[in-house]
Design a protein around this motif. Sequence first.
Motif, mmCIF file in Angstrom:
data_model
loop_
_atom_site.group_PDB
_atom_site.id
_atom_site.type_symbol
_atom_site.label_atom_id
_atom_site.label_comp_id
_atom_site.label_asym_id
_atom_site.label_seq_id
_atom_site.Cartn_x
_atom_site.Cartn_y
_atom_site.Cartn_z
ATOM 1 N N PRO A 1 0.949 -1.098 -0.232
ATOM 2 C CA PRO A 1 -0.123 -0.009 -0.012
ATOM 3 C C PRO A 1 0.932 1.253 0.017
ATOM 4 C CG PRO A 1 -0.792 -1.568 1.522
ATOM 5 C CD PRO A 1 0.462 -1.932 1.054
ATOM 6 N N ALA A 2 0.444 2.329 -0.563
ATOM 7 C CA ALA A 2 1.143 3.514 -0.745
ATOM 8 C C ALA A 2 1.365 4.576 0.075
ATOM 9 C CB ALA A 2 0.617 4.258 -2.223
ATOM 10 N N LEU B 1 -3.330 1.286 3.180
ATOM 11 C CA LEU B 1 -3.011 0.143 3.940
ATOM 12 C C LEU B 1 -4.673 0.049 4.844
ATOM 13 C CD1 LEU B 1 -1.108 -2.079 5.311
ATOM 14 C CD2 LEU B 1 -0.987 -0.259 7.252
ATOM 15 N N HIS B 2 -5.197 0.969 5.159
ATOM 16 C CA HIS B 2 -6.455 0.511 5.817
ATOM 17 C C HIS B 2 -7.468 0.245 5.092
ATOM 18 C CE1 HIS B 2 -10.589 2.323 6.393
ATOM 19 N NE2 HIS B 2 -10.583 1.971 7.756
ATOM 20 N N ASP B 3 -7.546 0.599 3.661
ATOM 21 C CA ASP B 3 -8.400 0.204 2.895
ATOM 22 C C ASP B 3 -8.215 -1.259 2.354
ATOM 23 O OD1 ASP B 3 -9.489 2.886 2.819
ATOM 24 O OD2 ASP B 3 -8.637 3.458 1.045
ATOM 25 N N LEU B 4 -6.745 -1.753 2.344
ATOM 26 C CA LEU B 4 -6.590 -3.038 1.950
ATOM 27 C C LEU B 4 -7.226 -3.916 3.098
ATOM 28 C CD1 LEU B 4 -5.019 -5.001 0.334
ATOM 29 C CD2 LEU B 4 -3.044 -4.451 1.891
ATOM 30 N N LEU B 5 -7.069 -3.619 4.251
ATOM 31 C CA LEU B 5 -7.608 -4.562 5.212
ATOM 32 C C LEU B 5 -9.109 -4.438 5.274
ATOM 33 C CD1 LEU B 5 -5.311 -3.221 8.386
ATOM 34 C CD2 LEU B 5 -5.376 -5.567 7.286
ATOM 35 N N GLU B 6 -9.554 -3.451 4.904
ATOM 36 C CA GLU B 6 -11.223 -3.463 4.955
ATOM 37 C C GLU B 6 -11.652 -3.951 3.933
ATOM 38 O OE1 GLU B 6 -14.633 0.030 6.011
ATOM 39 O OE2 GLU B 6 -12.816 0.471 4.305
ATOM 40 N N TYR C 1 5.435 5.679 8.553
ATOM 41 C CA TYR C 1 4.968 4.504 7.573
ATOM 42 C C TYR C 1 6.009 4.379 6.478
ATOM 43 C CZ TYR C 1 1.974 2.134 4.308
ATOM 44 O OH TYR C 1 1.590 0.994 3.400
ATOM 45 N N ALA C 2 6.784 3.390 6.622
ATOM 46 C CA ALA C 2 7.976 3.073 5.713
ATOM 47 C C ALA C 2 7.733 1.679 5.176
ATOM 48 C CB ALA C 2 8.963 3.398 5.905
ATOM 49 N N PRO C 3 6.833 1.288 4.396
ATOM 50 C CA PRO C 3 6.675 -0.248 3.882
ATOM 51 C C PRO C 3 7.790 -0.936 3.967
ATOM 52 C CG PRO C 3 4.895 1.100 2.864
ATOM 53 C CD PRO C 3 5.863 1.965 3.360
ATOM 54 N N PRO C 4 7.912 -2.119 4.438
ATOM 55 C CA PRO C 4 7.095 -2.830 5.326
ATOM 56 C C PRO C 4 7.249 -2.810 6.731
ATOM 57 C CG PRO C 4 8.932 -4.382 4.797
ATOM 58 C CD PRO C 4 9.246 -3.167 4.173
ATOM 59 N N GLU C 5 7.375 -1.301 7.189
ATOM 60 C CA GLU C 5 7.317 -0.889 8.601
ATOM 61 C C GLU C 5 6.280 0.164 8.940
ATOM 62 O OE1 GLU C 5 10.562 1.118 11.689
ATOM 63 O OE2 GLU C 5 10.885 1.486 9.509
ATOM 64 N N ARG D 1 1.062 -9.647 6.614
ATOM 65 C CA ARG D 1 1.810 -10.624 6.104
ATOM 66 C C ARG D 1 1.128 -11.500 5.061
ATOM 67 N NH1 ARG D 1 6.330 -14.797 9.096
ATOM 68 N NH2 ARG D 1 6.828 -15.684 7.040
ATOM 69 N N ARG D 2 -0.075 -11.823 5.397
ATOM 70 C CA ARG D 2 -0.773 -12.742 4.760
ATOM 71 C C ARG D 2 -1.382 -12.019 3.492
ATOM 72 N NH1 ARG D 2 -6.212 -13.280 4.921
ATOM 73 N NH2 ARG D 2 -6.208 -12.147 6.835
ATOM 74 N N LEU D 3 -1.844 -10.741 3.566
ATOM 75 C CA LEU D 3 -2.569 -10.041 2.278
ATOM 76 C C LEU D 3 -1.284 -9.417 1.668
ATOM 77 C CD1 LEU D 3 -5.237 -8.220 4.590
ATOM 78 C CD2 LEU D 3 -5.221 -9.813 3.210
ATOM 79 N N THR D 4 0.039 -9.185 1.886
ATOM 80 C CA THR D 4 0.817 -8.526 1.126
ATOM 81 C C THR D 4 2.073 -9.397 0.655
ATOM 82 O OG1 THR D 4 2.125 -7.768 2.892
ATOM 83 C CG2 THR D 4 0.237 -6.332 2.102
#
Length: 559
Positions: free
Chosen positions: A440-441, A446-451, A471-475, A494-497
Motif C-alpha cells: 500500500p502506498a 493500508l486501511h482500505d486494503l484491510l477493509e 509509515y515506511a513499508p514494510p514498517e 503478512r498474509r495479504l501482502t
Amino acid sequence: MAESAVPYRVLARKYRPQTFAELIGQDAMVTTLGNAIRRDRLAHAFLLTGVRGVGKTSTARLIAKALNCIGPDGQGGPTIDPCGVCDPCRAIAEGRHIDVTEMDAASHTGIDDIREIIEAVRYASVSARYKIYIIDEVHMLSKAAFNGLLKTLEEPPAHVKFLFATTEVNKIPVTVLSRCQRFDLRRIPADLLTRHFAHVVEQEGVEAEPEALALIARAAEGSARDGLSILDQAIAHGQDRVDAAQVRDMLGLSDRGAVRALFAKLLAGDAPAVLAAVGRQHELGVDPTALFRGLLETCHGVTRAKVGDHVDPALSAEEREAFADWASRLGYPVLHRMWQLLLKGHEEVQSAILPMEAAEMALLRIVHASTLPDPGELIRRLTGMEAAGVAPAAVSASAPAAAAVSCAYEPSVAPPAPAPVAAAPVLPPNPVVPPKPALPADFRALHDLLEDRGEPLLAQELHDFAGLVRYAPPELVVRPTRPIDLRKLAGALRRLTDTVWTVSAEEGDAAPTMLEQERAMQAAECAVVWDSPVVRAAREAFPDTELLGYTLDQRSAHA
C-alpha cells in the motif's frame, strides 16, 4: 500367644531424626544453623520449605531442642548437638514441653487461633530458655491470620522464636517471607536414601537386596518418609525379607532388565518383538504408564552417560554398562527424538481410555521412527547426490536404502557411497514465482486494503485508534489511543501482502487518527456553513437554530 504391650511404630516415626547428625541430605542447613548458634546470631523466625518427607517438621523440633538444651549437667547453653537426655530435650521429643507449642495450620487457619499466640507471646517462658511456636503447613493460614501475625512476627519478644514449615512457599505472603530466615530443604539423593534404608533394615534385623533398596529409594523421589513407608510395606510383603522382585511386584514396577531389552528392540525397529515384550509386561501386571516411565528413565540415563555426567550410584553395574554402550553408539539427535516420542506416548497413555492399546500404538510409532534416516544424514545424502549429478527427486528411488539406516547408530559414521548412475535425469526448469503484490502506498491505502480483504475489525481499529508515527513499508509505527493487537495486525498484513511487516507502537508525536481527522474536517465544514450569510441571517432571526448533519457536499448539491 500373648500380644506385645508396646504398640508397633511405623518406621517413618521410629527412625525420625533425633539429632542433626541423623538428618540426612541437609548438610548446608545444618552448617548454617550450627554457625548461627555458636556465634549467637539466631533469627527470631525460621521458615523451612521443601517437598513432603524431607524433614521440615523434624528440623523444627531439632531446632527447638538445640535452643532449649541445658545439657546432662543442667548448665549447658544452645548447641547444634543437643544432648537428648536433659528434661527439655526429652520433653520436646515427646511433644509435652509446655513452652514449645506445635500447631497444625491446616486445622487452625483463622485469626482467632493466631490471636491466642499473639496474647501468649507477651508472657515469659515457664521453664525453657525460649518459648517456641512451631506452625506446620503455615501456608494454610487465612489472609486475616497472616495479617494479624505480621507485627508480632517482625518484633517478637526476645524469649520467643517462630518456626514455620510449609510445602507450598509460593502461597505465603511476601510480607511474611521478608520477616523470616528461609531454609530450602532439598530432596534427598537416591544414594543417601539407599544407605539410610540399609541402616534401617540392619537395625530391624531384616535381610534386603541392595537392588530392592535402590528401587525403593528411586520410588521415594527424594522423600525419606515416603521411602520408609514403602520399606515398611515391603518388609510386610516379603515376610521380613526384601528382594527386588517383590518390590517390583508390590509397586507395579517393570523389571529394569526387561525395560532395557524393550529399549533395544525399539532402537532395532523390531515391531513384533516390541509387541511381544509389552504383552509379557502386561501379563505380569505392569502398568503401561510405569513401562513408559522406565523407558524415559533409560533414555535419560543414556543421554547423561553420553554427556559424560557422573555415574548415578543407585544404578546397577548392568545398567551402567548398557548405558555406556548405547551412549557410544547413539547420536544426540536420535536420543532427543526418542525422548520426545516417549514423552508424547506417556501423555497419551495417561489420558487414554484404553491405556494398553495406546501404549502399543505409541511404541509402534517409535519403531517406525527408528527406520527413518537421521535429518542430518538425509541432508548429506542429498548433498552427495547433487554433487554426483543426481536430482534430489531421485531420493524416492533409493528410499529403501535410506530406510535401512537405523537411528540406532551414530550418525557420524559415513554412509555407503551411492551407486553410480548411468545417466542423470534432466532437472526440471525453475518454477515461475509469481510477483508479490504491491505494498500500500500510504496509511489510508493500508486501511482500505484491510477493509476490502476481509479484516474489517483491524481496519476499524486502525481508523479509530491509531495515530501514525511512521509509515515506511514494510514498517508501520503507530501511537495507539487504545490497545491494538499489533501482532495480529502484522500477521494479517503478512498474509495479504506476502511480506513480513514490522508493526510497533511508540509514544510521542504522531498524526491524528483517521477518525480525529474526519471529525476535524467535519467541524471545519460546519464552521464554513455556519458563517455563510444565509445561515447567519437565519441565526439572527431564529436564535435557537442548530446545524444538524449538514456538509459542504450537501450545500453544493442544493445550490
